[in-house]
Motif scaffolding. Structure first.
Motif, mmCIF file in Angstrom:
data_model
loop_
_atom_site.group_PDB
_atom_site.id
_atom_site.type_symbol
_atom_site.label_atom_id
_atom_site.label_comp_id
_atom_site.label_asym_id
_atom_site.label_seq_id
_atom_site.Cartn_x
_atom_site.Cartn_y
_atom_site.Cartn_z
ATOM 1 N N GLN A 160 5.765 11.595 -9.904
ATOM 2 C CA GLN A 160 6.898 12.341 -10.473
ATOM 3 C C GLN A 160 6.590 12.937 -11.841
ATOM 4 O OE1 GLN A 160 9.622 12.712 -8.396
ATOM 5 N NE2 GLN A 160 8.164 11.644 -7.057
ATOM 6 N N ASN A 161 5.343 12.785 -12.299
ATOM 7 C CA ASN A 161 4.959 13.245 -13.626
ATOM 8 C C ASN A 161 5.910 12.667 -14.682
ATOM 9 O OD1 ASN A 161 3.382 14.653 -15.492
ATOM 10 N ND2 ASN A 161 4.697 16.470 -15.407
ATOM 11 N N ALA A 217 -5.468 4.425 -19.966
ATOM 12 C CA ALA A 217 -6.145 3.755 -18.857
ATOM 13 C C ALA A 217 -5.200 3.422 -17.707
ATOM 14 C CB ALA A 217 -6.820 2.471 -19.353
ATOM 15 N N PHE A 218 -3.892 3.369 -17.995
ATOM 16 C CA PHE A 218 -2.923 2.939 -16.989
ATOM 17 C C PHE A 218 -2.896 3.870 -15.783
ATOM 18 C CE2 PHE A 218 1.417 2.289 -15.276
ATOM 19 C CZ PHE A 218 1.414 0.907 -15.146
ATOM 20 N N LEU A 219 -3.114 5.154 -16.013
ATOM 21 C CA LEU A 219 -2.999 6.140 -14.930
ATOM 22 C C LEU A 219 -4.347 6.679 -14.463
ATOM 23 C CD1 LEU A 219 0.057 8.251 -16.206
ATOM 24 C CD2 LEU A 219 0.072 6.254 -14.701
ATOM 25 N N GLU A 220 -5.440 6.215 -15.055
ATOM 26 C CA GLU A 220 -6.739 6.781 -14.718
ATOM 27 C C GLU A 220 -7.241 6.298 -13.349
ATOM 28 O OE1 GLU A 220 -9.454 5.911 -17.835
ATOM 29 O OE2 GLU A 220 -8.656 7.449 -19.186
ATOM 30 N N ARG A 276 3.095 2.793 -11.759
ATOM 31 C CA ARG A 276 2.029 3.799 -11.742
ATOM 32 C C ARG A 276 2.286 4.847 -10.655
ATOM 33 N NH1 ARG A 276 -1.856 0.488 -10.839
ATOM 34 N NH2 ARG A 276 -2.214 0.051 -13.037
ATOM 35 N N SER A 277 2.681 4.406 -9.477
ATOM 36 C CA SER A 277 2.925 5.337 -8.374
ATOM 37 C C SER A 277 4.071 6.286 -8.701
ATOM 38 C CB SER A 277 3.234 4.559 -7.087
ATOM 39 O OG SER A 277 2.112 3.815 -6.664
ATOM 40 N N TRP A 278 5.108 5.768 -9.340
ATOM 41 C CA TRP A 278 6.236 6.619 -9.726
ATOM 42 C C TRP A 278 5.818 7.619 -10.798
ATOM 43 C CZ3 TRP A 278 10.684 8.133 -7.864
ATOM 44 C CH2 TRP A 278 11.593 8.788 -8.702
ATOM 45 N N MET A 279 5.105 7.144 -11.810
ATOM 46 C CA MET A 279 4.723 8.002 -12.928
ATOM 47 C C MET A 279 3.805 9.137 -12.474
ATOM 48 S SD MET A 279 4.128 5.011 -15.789
ATOM 49 C CE MET A 279 3.524 6.095 -17.088
#
Length: 419
Positions: free
Chosen positions: A224-225, A296-299, A218-221
């Motif tokens: 780094q978009n 939901a993974f990035l919310e 999640r932190s990488w995504m």
């Protein structure tokens, strides 16, 4: 002397890599044969070809009717002698096990006609160790593809002839690939040296640092978009491939040797349960609808700054190592990251943006806390200090690895092979 004309191309192994590479060759008009000792692998090959066809349609804009035309140029066989007959080029994509690759190349060296060029698709094994098994070492090289991107690595063996390298360059251009030249033997070549260091750093953040898999991805995504994090990447690489690659690493200069046993132990219970990654339906995520692709993974989640800081520093430091060691030049190193990952800037360009002086301080701090990195630091520091003393600090000084305000990577021809 003009390069050898290539007409018949034979792919050894009909798995993920062999199916992609053979389809791309067929689309370019070559007479393609796929040999595999497994009847099941050949029976399901067309299914894999069509799956790659869908991806090539999405990524490369290849229409379906052209995919079907290409499939007509592909022949399958369980008979290695039939496959080898009149072959101009062999591309081997068997499992990443040194002795297996040696056996395969030794066998085809014996049965192929003298004109045949033998190539291996490995990037984790040392080319010289495979080349030692064949008599035609002048007609042997590494030609590694990064599917489904247009990037390919080319590396000569100790005795590969210039004519062989020229023939392979022309072949790669003819199938629409951009090649980078690996100038010095190094496990992982260019892209995979950076990519495996990136994945290894992510594994250590989890195994030793205790950061959860979801938090790392999640932190990488978010930072780094990116559409996927390192553990999602590992799912798609395949756990068996990862373990094989780490098990076979033999280069004493390979920075991943010290963590080899920890990585193998980490994956062991997954493999025992039959969880191999995306291809088995379960790895770190469950497929075909992995959680990281859900909204939901990035919310409403916070980025752990240690994750992008560690992963980016690892990629950038590895890129600098490749440059300092003479494994590749600035352009090829950055293209090796930019093309497969779709980034606007490569790792050396990222250092320019950060500032070479700032990056040097980051490396100093890392060397103080990381005993595995400390031995590499002096040579990297000397290189950076040499540029800093000349006033080459990166973007802020107008010159670093590139010249600003118009760095070479902004030019359209940066991504094409020009040799």
């Amino acid at each position: 002397m003009p390069p050898q004309e290539i007409r018949k191309v034979v792919f050894i192994g009909g798995g993920t890599m062999g199916s992609f590479n053979s389809l791309v060759a067929a689309l370019a008009g070559y007479s393609v044969w796929v040999y595999d000792e497994s009847a099941e692998a050949l029976d399901t090959l067309t299914e894999r070809h069509r799956a790659w066809g869908d991806i090539l349609g999405e990524r490369w804009g290849v229409p379906k009717d052209r995919i079907e035309e290409g499939l007509l140029r592909i022949r399958k066989t369980l008979d290695p002698v039939e496959a080898a007959a009149e072959a101009d080029l062999i591309s081997e994509s068997v499992f990443e096990r040194l002795e297996l690759k040696r056996q395969v190349h030794r066998f085809f060296d014996e049965i192929c006609p003298p004109k045949t060029i033998l190539t291996t698709n490995t990037s984790t094994l040392l080319v010289s160790e495979i080349a030692a098994a064949v008599k035609r070492a002048d007609r042997f090289a590494a030609m590694h593809f990064h599917q489904p991107s247009i990037l390919a690595d080319l590396m000569a063996g100790p005795r590969t002839s210039p004519e062989t390298m020229e023939a392979l360059k022309q072949y790669l251009k003819s199938i629409g690939m951009t090649y980078v030249i690996v100038k010095k033997e190094r496990a992982g070549y260019l892209h995979n040296a950076m990519y495996t260091a990136f994945l290894g750093a992510a594994l250590m953040l989890h195994i030793l640092g205790g950061i959860s898999i979801e938090e790392i991805d999640r932190s990488w995504m978010i930072s780094q978009n990116a559409t996927a994090g390192p553990f999602a990447h590992l799912d798609h690489v395949g756990f068996n491939v990862v373990v094989d690659a780490f098990s076979e690493r033999s280069d004493p200069e390979d920075p991943l040797i010290p963590i080899r046993d920890a990585v193998k132990a980490f994956f062991a219970p997954y493999l025992e349960r039959g969880e191999w990654g995306a291809k088995s339906g379960k790895g770190f995520y469950t497929y075909p609808n992995p959680a990281f692709q859900g909204p939901a993974f990035l919310e409403n989640r916070v980025v752990n700054p240690l994750v992008p800081q560690t992963l980016l520093n690892t990629v950038q430091a590895t890129a600098l190592e490749l440059l300092v060691e003479g494994v590749g030049d600035v352009r090829d190193i950055d293209r090796s990251w930019m093309i497969p990952h779709g980034t606007a800037v490569g790792p050396l360009g990222m250092i320019d943006e950060k500032g070479l002086d700032v990056f040097l301080k980051e490396l100093e701090e890392r060397a103080d806390r990381d005993p595995l990195f400390a031995p590499k630091f002096p040579s990297l520091a000397d290189y950076l200090k040499g540029k800093i003393e000349k006033g080459e600090l990166g973007v802020k000084s107008g010159k670093g690895f590139y010249t600003y305000p118009e760095p070479a990577y902004l030019h359209p021809d940066f991504f094409f092979s020009t040799e």
